[in-house]
Design a protein around this motif. Sequence first.
Motif, short mmCIF file in Angstrom:
data_model
loop_
_atom_site.label_atom_id
_atom_site.label_comp_id
_atom_site.label_asym_id
_atom_site.label_seq_id
_atom_site.Cartn_x
_atom_site.Cartn_y
_atom_site.Cartn_z
N ARG A 103 0.83 -1.20 0.00
CA ARG A 103 0.00 0.00 0.00
C ARG A 103 0.86 1.25 0.00
O ARG A 103 2.06 1.19 0.31
CB ARG A 103 -0.90 0.01 1.24
CG ARG A 103 -1.87 -1.15 1.34
CD ARG A 103 -2.91 -1.15 0.23
NE ARG A 103 -3.94 -2.15 0.44
CZ ARG A 103 -5.10 -1.93 1.03
NH1 ARG A 103 -5.40 -0.71 1.47
NH2 ARG A 103 -5.97 -2.90 1.18
N PRO A 104 0.30 2.41 -0.32
CA PRO A 104 1.06 3.66 -0.27
C PRO A 104 1.63 3.90 1.13
O PRO A 104 0.99 3.56 2.13
CB PRO A 104 0.02 4.72 -0.63
CG PRO A 104 -1.02 3.98 -1.41
CD PRO A 104 -1.07 2.61 -0.82
N GLU A 106 1.76 6.35 2.96
CA GLU A 106 0.92 7.19 3.82
C GLU A 106 -0.01 6.35 4.70
O GLU A 106 -0.35 6.74 5.82
CB GLU A 106 0.08 8.15 2.97
CG GLU A 106 0.89 9.21 2.23
CD GLU A 106 1.58 8.67 0.99
OE1 GLU A 106 1.24 7.53 0.56
OE2 GLU A 106 2.46 9.36 0.45
N GLU A 107 -0.41 5.18 4.21
CA GLU A 107 -1.31 4.34 5.00
C GLU A 107 -0.60 3.79 6.23
O GLU A 107 -1.19 3.69 7.31
CB GLU A 107 -1.87 3.21 4.14
CG GLU A 107 -2.80 3.70 3.03
CD GLU A 107 -3.53 2.57 2.36
OE1 GLU A 107 -3.87 1.57 3.04
OE2 GLU A 107 -3.77 2.66 1.13
N PHE A 108 0.66 3.42 6.08
CA PHE A 108 1.42 2.96 7.23
C PHE A 108 1.67 4.11 8.21
O PHE A 108 1.59 3.95 9.43
CB PHE A 108 2.75 2.35 6.78
CG PHE A 108 3.60 1.82 7.91
CD1 PHE A 108 3.13 0.81 8.73
CD2 PHE A 108 4.87 2.33 8.14
CE1 PHE A 108 3.92 0.32 9.78
CE2 PHE A 108 5.66 1.85 9.16
CZ PHE A 108 5.17 0.84 9.98
N GLU A 109 1.95 5.27 7.68
CA GLU A 109 2.15 6.46 8.52
C GLU A 109 0.94 6.71 9.40
O GLU A 109 1.07 7.07 10.58
CB GLU A 109 2.41 7.66 7.62
CG GLU A 109 2.56 8.98 8.34
CD GLU A 109 2.71 10.13 7.37
OE1 GLU A 109 1.97 11.12 7.51
OE2 GLU A 109 3.56 10.03 6.46
N GLN A 110 -0.25 6.50 8.86
CA GLN A 110 -1.48 6.74 9.61
C GLN A 110 -1.67 5.73 10.75
O GLN A 110 -2.40 6.00 11.71
CB GLN A 110 -2.68 6.69 8.67
CG GLN A 110 -2.71 7.83 7.67
CD GLN A 110 -3.72 7.62 6.55
OE1 GLN A 110 -4.48 6.65 6.56
NE2 GLN A 110 -3.72 8.51 5.57
N HIS A 184 7.53 -3.90 19.46
CA HIS A 184 7.32 -4.97 18.47
C HIS A 184 8.65 -5.44 17.90
O HIS A 184 8.83 -6.62 17.59
CB HIS A 184 6.40 -4.44 17.36
CG HIS A 184 6.01 -5.46 16.35
ND1 HIS A 184 6.88 -5.93 15.38
CD2 HIS A 184 4.83 -6.09 16.12
CE1 HIS A 184 6.25 -6.80 14.62
NE2 HIS A 184 5.01 -6.93 15.05
N ALA A 185 9.60 -4.51 17.70
CA ALA A 185 10.96 -4.78 17.23
C ALA A 185 11.05 -5.18 15.77
O ALA A 185 12.15 -5.40 15.27
CB ALA A 185 11.68 -5.82 18.11
N ASP A 186 9.93 -5.29 15.08
CA ASP A 186 9.96 -5.54 13.64
C ASP A 186 8.70 -4.94 13.00
O ASP A 186 8.05 -5.58 12.17
CB ASP A 186 10.05 -7.04 13.36
CG ASP A 186 10.41 -7.34 11.90
OD1 ASP A 186 11.02 -6.47 11.25
OD2 ASP A 186 10.09 -8.44 11.42
N LEU A 187 8.40 -3.72 13.36
CA LEU A 187 7.18 -3.07 12.90
C LEU A 187 7.38 -2.49 11.51
O LEU A 187 8.12 -1.53 11.33
CB LEU A 187 6.76 -1.97 13.87
CG LEU A 187 5.42 -1.29 13.55
CD1 LEU A 187 4.27 -2.27 13.72
CD2 LEU A 187 5.22 -0.06 14.43
N HIS A 188 6.73 -3.09 10.53
CA HIS A 188 6.80 -2.61 9.15
C HIS A 188 5.45 -2.88 8.49
O HIS A 188 4.58 -3.55 9.08
CB HIS A 188 7.94 -3.30 8.38
CG HIS A 188 7.85 -4.79 8.34
ND1 HIS A 188 6.94 -5.47 7.56
CD2 HIS A 188 8.58 -5.74 8.98
CE1 HIS A 188 7.10 -6.77 7.70
NE2 HIS A 188 8.09 -6.97 8.57
N PRO A 189 5.21 -2.34 7.29
CA PRO A 189 3.88 -2.47 6.69
C PRO A 189 3.39 -3.90 6.53
O PRO A 189 2.17 -4.14 6.57
CB PRO A 189 4.06 -1.79 5.33
CG PRO A 189 5.12 -0.76 5.56
CD PRO A 189 6.07 -1.41 6.52
#
Length: 297
Positions: A103-104, A106-110, A184-189
């Motif tokens: 996804r874009p 910006e969605e993860f940023e939100q 979480h130590a591995d937080l990504h989209p």
Amino acid sequence: MTGPHRDDRELLAWLDDRLAAAGRRRTGDVTVPRVRPWGTVMRAETDRGPVWLKLPAPDTAFEVALYPLLHRLAPDHVLAPLAADPARGWLLLPDGGETLRDRPPEEFEQVLPRYAELQRALAPAADELIALGVTDMRPSVLPRRLDEALALVDGVAEVRARRAWFAEIAAGLAGSRVPASLDHADLHPGNVFAADGRCYDWGDSVVGHPFGSMLVALRGAGDRAREAYLEVFTDLAPRAELRQDLRRARIAGNVIRALTWHRALSADPGHGHGTAHAEGPARHLRQLLSASAWQCP
């Protein structure tokens, strides 16, 4: 699974029993889409959609007991487990749908403020999380954790010269007004569901300064993502102070990631040698040699 061994039959019996308790019925074979040193993931089709059976390696088996605790303390932020058997290390989860992986940005940023709210909710339970088996990576123990990492990881002897500097970083972080919580130590989209922003895959998580999560989460992100995350903590300290905490926590996150990577790879007899992951522990520790890049005293 074809030709099940006795343990496979026991696992399938447990799966079917737990599905029945949840009002579901398995409608197809169990497949095994992922096998890693740190755990195996299985998928089963049911009359109410797919479910996922996770079997973590012993060193990350705390995740089985962690899910029910997370759901009890912050039910809107994590998947509700269908079943968890900590004694046998079996975890049954519903399907969360697509992730934010493609996804874009910006969605993860939100999602970052939502994740910060989860960390705020879990802060009072830090001791309970550690008692559950989540590794203690709070600032006071970080110098010792660096020593552990240096003893375990090959090819990073030059990092030892940075120990005093790292101890200062840890001491500064210990003075943060932001309390320890789950990292979480591995937080990504790819670890966030697109439909509702819930996080999953908690097998790398530790208890430490919450901002350590941003080592991975803010890679390639800009100031807007950083500030969106920090906004949730602005009642605790001025924003400039929070930014300094963030820099320190991201430095410390490299030691945490080195140890979580080593733990994961050590679950395999070959210790991950020859894989794309094998260099992970050393790569993170060498980040401590780039002190100027961190802009942090």
